[in-house]
Design a protein around this motif. Structure first.
Motif, PDB file in Angstrom:
ATOM      1  N   GLY A  47     -26.928  16.652  27.129  1.00  9.16           N
ATOM      2  CA  GLY A  47     -25.932  17.421  26.965  1.00  9.16           C
ATOM      3  C   GLY A  47     -24.801  17.458  27.894  1.00  9.16           C
ATOM      4  N   ILE A  48     -25.133  17.253  29.159  1.00  5.26           N
ATOM      5  CA  ILE A  48     -23.881  17.115  30.275  1.00  5.26           C
ATOM      6  C   ILE A  48     -23.315  15.597  30.188  1.00  5.26           C
ATOM      7  N   SER A  49     -24.241  14.697  29.729  1.00 10.26           N
ATOM      8  CA  SER A  49     -23.953  13.315  29.831  1.00 10.26           C
ATOM      9  C   SER A  49     -23.010  13.066  28.510  1.00 10.26           C
ATOM     10  N   ILE A  50     -23.196  13.526  27.361  1.00  8.35           N
ATOM     11  CA  ILE A  50     -22.225  13.468  26.364  1.00  8.35           C
ATOM     12  C   ILE A  50     -21.179  14.281  26.605  1.00  8.35           C
ATOM     13  N   PHE A 235     -19.358   8.760  35.078  1.00  9.41           N
ATOM     14  CA  PHE A 235     -19.601   9.718  34.159  1.00  9.41           C
ATOM     15  C   PHE A 235     -20.150   9.085  32.844  1.00  9.41           C
ATOM     16  N   THR A 236     -20.407   7.710  32.849  1.00  7.84           N
ATOM     17  CA  THR A 236     -21.380   7.146  31.755  1.00  7.84           C
ATOM     18  C   THR A 236     -22.848   7.881  32.056  1.00  7.84           C
ATOM     19  N   ALA A 237     -23.260   8.082  31.177  1.00  8.63           N
ATOM     20  CA  ALA A 237     -24.880   8.698  31.336  1.00  8.63           C
ATOM     21  C   ALA A 237     -24.503  10.137  31.788  1.00  8.63           C
ATOM     22  N   LEU A 238     -24.685  10.312  33.307  1.00 10.49           N
ATOM     23  CA  LEU A 238     -24.444  11.457  33.695  1.00 10.49           C
ATOM     24  C   LEU A 238     -23.606  11.597  34.956  1.00 10.49           C
ATOM     25  N   ALA A 239     -24.081  11.474  36.033  1.00 16.85           N
ATOM     26  CA  ALA A 239     -23.252  11.701  37.399  1.00 16.85           C
ATOM     27  C   ALA A 239     -23.518  10.858  38.357  1.00 16.85           C
ATOM     28  N   SER A 240     -23.976   9.678  38.263  1.00 18.24           N
ATOM     29  CA  SER A 240     -24.240   8.593  39.358  1.00 18.24           C
ATOM     30  C   SER A 240     -25.195   9.053  40.190  1.00 18.24           C
ATOM     31  N   GLY A 241     -24.534   9.186  41.477  1.00 19.66           N
ATOM     32  CA  GLY A 241     -25.449   9.201  42.639  1.00 19.66           C
ATOM     33  C   GLY A 241     -25.749  11.056  42.695  1.00 19.66           C
ATOM     34  N   TYR A 245     -28.924  16.588  40.598  1.00 16.32           N
ATOM     35  CA  TYR A 245     -28.814  18.143  40.562  1.00 16.32           C
ATOM     36  C   TYR A 245     -29.143  18.791  39.160  1.00 16.32           C
ATOM     37  N   VAL A 246     -29.593  17.988  38.267  1.00 14.43           N
ATOM     38  CA  VAL A 246     -30.145  18.236  36.995  1.00 14.43           C
ATOM     39  C   VAL A 246     -31.564  18.140  36.942  1.00 14.43           C
ATOM     40  N   MET A 247     -31.911  17.463  37.604  1.00 19.65           N
ATOM     41  CA  MET A 247     -33.599  16.975  37.683  1.00 19.65           C
ATOM     42  C   MET A 247     -34.711  18.288  37.668  1.00 19.65           C
ATOM     43  N   GLY A 248     -33.921  19.162  38.539  1.00 19.30           N
ATOM     44  CA  GLY A 248     -34.936  20.436  38.854  1.00 19.30           C
ATOM     45  C   GLY A 248     -35.229  20.986  37.760  1.00 19.30           C
ATOM     46  N   HIS A 249     -34.942  20.833  36.463  1.00 16.02           N
ATOM     47  CA  HIS A 249     -35.256  21.385  35.179  1.00 16.02           C
ATOM     48  C   HIS A 249     -36.582  20.859  34.784  1.00 16.02           C
ATOM     49  N   TYR A 250     -37.357  19.752  35.211  1.00 15.67           N
ATOM     50  CA  TYR A 250     -38.511  19.222  35.491  1.00 15.67           C
ATOM     51  C   TYR A 250     -39.184  20.292  35.863  1.00 15.67           C
ATOM     52  N   PHE A 366     -17.933  21.619  25.608  1.00 17.35           N
ATOM     53  CA  PHE A 366     -18.681  22.549  26.066  1.00 17.35           C
ATOM     54  C   PHE A 366     -20.262  22.368  26.644  1.00 17.35           C
ATOM     55  N   SER A 367     -20.919  21.505  25.922  1.00 15.80           N
ATOM     56  CA  SER A 367     -22.322  21.181  26.232  1.00 15.80           C
ATOM     57  C   SER A 367     -22.396  20.630  27.867  1.00 15.80           C
ATOM     58  N   THR A 368     -21.300  19.925  28.155  1.00 12.94           N
ATOM     59  CA  THR A 368     -21.191  19.256  29.406  1.00 12.94           C
ATOM     60  C   THR A 368     -20.922  20.468  30.398  1.00 12.94           C
ATOM     61  N   GLN A 369     -20.027  21.269  30.089  1.00  9.38           N
ATOM     62  CA  GLN A 369     -19.490  22.413  30.869  1.00  9.38           C
ATOM     63  C   GLN A 369     -20.732  23.385  31.106  1.00  9.38           C
ATOM     64  N   LEU A 370     -21.513  23.529  30.073  1.00 10.31           N
ATOM     65  CA  LEU A 370     -22.566  24.313  29.926  1.00 10.31           C
ATOM     66  C   LEU A 370     -23.628  24.205  31.100  1.00 10.31           C
ATOM     67  N   GLY A 371     -23.987  22.615  31.030  1.00  6.59           N
ATOM     68  CA  GLY A 371     -25.010  22.280  31.901  1.00  6.59           C
ATOM     69  C   GLY A 371     -24.264  22.289  33.528  1.00  6.59           C
ATOM     70  N   ILE A 372     -23.258  21.740  33.656  1.00  7.84           N
ATOM     71  CA  ILE A 372     -22.619  21.597  35.014  1.00  7.84           C
ATOM     72  C   ILE A 372     -22.638  22.979  35.543  1.00  7.84           C
TER      73      ILE A 372
END
Length: 492
Positions: A47-50, A235-241, A245-250, A366-372
């Protein structure tokens, strides 16, 4: 029993991994259970990626320069980032610690790495370019026309969307689950709508040009700058390096040792315990088998959902932009790219497609801003909760008492920043700042993951992929800084 890992943080306590069936409360994990229960963190990342790359920077680059020399950068970036995501998530699944807390185990210790990492994430993403761009789309939906340059109303709509993010998290019982469900709906609607419109108006020859551009290495087109390519790569896919910051959802999903570590609950949820330090598993036959099962679920989530979705999420909008340029004889600019496609489709096919394109654009951004927005708050909350016993005492062990006030503070700050420049300028800044992370975090990951329990350690070639992330994205960041302070190191 404990497992020492790094410096300046408590040793990891040791206990058995849970089974996937225990975590997801099912008798077995089949295809239905996989989709219904196990897939999730990749959707938040997707959702952030797209978003910024897919609806702004990718279409802007393709609209101005075509697919040749641009498309392969997208593919390489998506491949490298998915590998990198798996390595970030590996640490979370093996320890129950989110990456920003794990960085504190790397010498010289948490007093450097944790505050620095929180600063970098907030500094990179606080610009709010996605909300500002989505605000332009909402304005066009309301008024039936593109907003004039510098208009105030789109920014007010952007602030309203930030308030909506706050409400989504506040009304949740479990924040990660609320984000998953929101992104299930938005990502599905986005990809289906884009596919339908592309099949309707984009000729097959152009589909082939786009696919070939994604797969064929070629020199960058004349006139494009490394800073523009760096924003596209970042910003292809997600946010490179900075994808960590998103992987904590696991952890919050309950993958592996994340099930033992706890999660962030929403205001409607009951208070949940969140461990201040991580937990891992012993190296024995039972846990080796369980680790392999969790790792296969992780790979399915990342490669089957995130990677495929990221490629489609970039291909479909860039095809649409390419066709819009061909139909209109004009090229998008930094100022009008958020609504350029909608305007062309409206002129060519009437108001129905105009509004379809606007709705898709607003959902994407909006899906990007929601996640970020949520992730900035999450990173700060996890960091403060893990490192400050005084704060834990002040909030009585309930992270929500920090999470929601901090979100309101960020909302006010972003509402001010989005008045300062064009939305695409804000997003390009964030994308190149993301590449800064590639100079730092691959090496921190190598340090941490090489010290995990033996079954969870990466193979040697995984370390090579992390170094390639450093080289690829780091090149673009160094050029961005040179361009920012004077002359770029590389021009095309």
């Amino acid at each position: 029993m404990s497992h020492p890992l790094g410096v300046s943080r408590p040793d990891l306590t040791v206990t058995d991994l849970p089974t996937p069936e225990e975590v997801f409360k099912v008798s077995k994990i089949g295809t239905k259970e996989l989709v219904k229960y196990a897939i999730g963190p990749s959707l938040i990342a997707l959702g952030i990626s797209i978003g910024s790359g897919e609806w702004l920077l990718g279409p802007l680059s393709v609209g101005q320069y075509g697919f040749v020399g641009v498309g392969w950068v997208i593919t390489v970036s998506a491949l490298l980032q998915t590998f990198y995501n798996v390595e970030c998530a590996r640490y979370v699944v093996a320890t129950g610690e989110v990456p920003v807390v794990g960085w504190g185990r790397v010498p010289p210790g948490w007093k450097l790495w944790i505050p620095l990492s929180v600063f970098i994430v907030i500094f990179a993403f606080i610009a709010g370019g996605w909300a500002a761009s989505a605000g332009q789309g909402v304005y066009a939906l309301v008024h039936g026309t593109v907003a004039p340059t510098g208009a105030e109303e789109p920014r007010l709509w952007a602030i309203a969307l930030l308030v909506l993010v706050f409400l989504i998290t506040a009304l949740a019982k479990r924040i990660s689950r609320a984000l998953e469900l929101a992104n299930w709906m938005m990502v599905s609607a986005i990809l289906l709508a884009l596919l339908a419109v592309d099949l309707l108006i984009v000729p097959w020859s152009q589909w082939w040009d786009g696919i070939r551009g994604f797969l064929t290495p070629a020199a960058p087109p004349a006139g494009i700058t490394a800073t523009q390519l760096g924003g596209l790569a970042g910003f292809t896919a997600l946010a490179s390096g900075l994808n960590w910051y998103v992987m904590g959802h696991y952890r919050d999903k309950g993958y592996g040792m994340g099930y033992r570590a706890g999660f962030l609950s929403g205001m409607r949820g009951g208070r949940s315990e969140l461990l201040a330090s991580g937990i891992t598993f012993p190296d024995d036959g039972l846990n080796r088998g369980l680790w392999r099962r969790w790792y296969r679920l992780l790979l399915t989530d990342m490669w089957g959902v995130f990677f495929v979705g990221a490629i489609l999420g970039m291909l479909l909008p860039t095809l649409l932009m390419s066709q819009a340029v061909a139909m209109s004889g004009q090229k998008p600019t930094r100022a009008n790219v958020p609504t350029f496609v909608a305007g062309v489709l409206g002129d060519e096919y009437g108001p129905a497609l105009f509004y379809v394109a606007l709705v898709v654009g607003v959902l994407i951004l909006f899906s990007t801003q929601l996640g970020i927005f949520e992730a900035m708050v999450r990173v700060a909350t996890d960091s403060a909760h893990a490192t400050s016993p005084r704060l834990r005492a002040l909030i009585e062990g309930d992270p929500r008492r920090f999470y929601y006030p901090f979100m309101l503070v960020l909302l006010v700050i972003i509402s001010i920043i989005i008045h300062l420049t064009l939305p695409v300028g804000l997003v390009e800044w964030s994308a190149n700042m993301s590449n800064l992370g590639a100079l730092i975090y691959p090496f921190l990951l190598i340090y941490l993951n090489s010290r995990l329990p033996r079954p969870a350690r990466p193979r040697p070639w995984h370390y090579v992929i992390l170094v390639l992330n450093f080289l690829f994205f780091g090149f673009f960041f160094v050029n961005f800084i040179a361009d920012f302070i004077g002359e770029p190191l590389v021009t095309f």
